[in-house]
Write an enzyme that holds these catalytic residues in place. Sequence first.
Site, mmCIF file in Angstrom:
data_model
loop_
_atom_site.group_PDB
_atom_site.id
_atom_site.type_symbol
_atom_site.label_atom_id
_atom_site.label_comp_id
_atom_site.label_asym_id
_atom_site.label_seq_id
_atom_site.Cartn_x
_atom_site.Cartn_y
_atom_site.Cartn_z
ATOM 1 N N CYS A 128 0.748 -0.886 -0.061
ATOM 2 C CA CYS A 128 0.174 0.014 0.067
ATOM 3 C C CYS A 128 0.884 1.185 -0.084
ATOM 4 C CB CYS A 128 -0.979 -0.163 1.077
ATOM 5 S SG CYS A 128 -2.284 1.000 0.750
ATOM 6 N N GLU A 161 -4.039 -9.178 2.472
ATOM 7 C CA GLU A 161 -3.756 -9.677 4.005
ATOM 8 C C GLU A 161 -4.920 -9.366 5.004
ATOM 9 O OE1 GLU A 161 -2.505 -5.301 4.449
ATOM 10 O OE2 GLU A 161 -2.548 -6.920 2.746
ATOM 11 N N HIS A 191 -4.843 -5.068 -0.308
ATOM 12 C CA HIS A 191 -4.555 -5.871 0.887
ATOM 13 C C HIS A 191 -5.100 -6.804 0.875
ATOM 14 C CE1 HIS A 191 -3.335 -1.877 3.100
ATOM 15 N NE2 HIS A 191 -4.261 -1.253 2.385
#
Length: 306
Positions: free
Chosen positions: A142, A237, A235
Site C-alpha cells: 500500500c 492480508e 490488501h
Amino acid sequence: MPIRIPSALPAHDVLQSEGVMVMSNEDAERQDIRPLQIALLNLMPMKIETETQFARLIGATPLQIDLTLIRMSEHQSRHTAPEHMEAFYHPFEQIAERRFDGLIITGAPIERLDFEEVSYWDELRRIFDWTQTNVHSTMAVCWSAQAMLNHFHGIAKHALQAKAFGAFRHVVHDATSPYLRGFSDNLVVPVSRWTEVHQADVDTVASLNTLISSPEAGPCLIEESGRRALYMFNHLEYDSETLKGEYDRDIAAGRPINVPMNYYPGDDPTQPPENRWRSHAHLLYGNWINQIYQTTPFGWTDNAAG
C-alpha cells in the site's frame, strides 16, 4: 513447518486457535534446519492486528519461518502499548547489520501527506536503500509500495477524488510469474486508499512489470526483478471484517465515507461481509516465501553484510 514467534505475542494464540503451526524457540533450536529469516516493518497504528494478519499468511507455508518485528527508530507508536513495542519490536538501527531472506513493509494511514512531510521519511529512505544489500526479497504494501516506487524511480502518487474502498475485481496479466502460481485469471482484492499510482507512469520504467491490476482501482501488484521487490498497492492480508472496521470507525466519527464496494452482500452494511480473497492471499504469500527459499544464496543470513 511452523512459524516461530514469541509465545507471549498476541498473534501466537490467535494463530494456534486457527490451526496455524507455531513453534517455541526451544523446539525450533532442536531442529537441524535453517529457518527463513523474515522481517516485518510495521508502520500501521494497529500493530497487533497487522502482526497477526501477516504472520497468518507467512506461517501457512511448509517452511520454518523466524519472524522479526521492526519499528522505525525515530518514531514512537501512539496506538500500541509501549510494553508491547518494547517486548516484541526492534528499532531499525538495532538490526541494520543483519541480513534477512525477506522483508514486508506495511502500509500506513498517511498517504494524503506528501512523502517529505512524513516524520520518518529520511529513515525510511535509508531502509529502502538498505534492502538492496541486506534483504533478499522485499514486499512493500500500500503506502510503502508507493513510497518505495517514488524513492527508486520518482513515480508520483496521485490523490483520488473519493477513497478507493471495497473488494474490487482484478485481472492477472502474467500467469507465468512464480508469484502468481495457482492464481485464477481474475480475483477479488480488498482496496482501501486515498491515492494511486498511474499505470502510464509505471510503464515508463522498463524494469517494472505489472502482474495484477484492476480497471477500477488501477495497478495492484508490480514486480521489479532487478531489486527483488514486489509492490502491492492493496490488501490481500486483510481479515474478513477489516474493511468493515474501517467503515464503522468513519461512520462513528462522522467522516464522509462510501459503503465499501462489492464487499457486503447486496452492498448492505447490515449484512455480514463476504471474504472472497482469502485463498489468493495464501497463494501470493506462499508463492513469495517459496520463491525466497528457491533463490536465496546459501548462507545469506549467516553474517552481516559487508
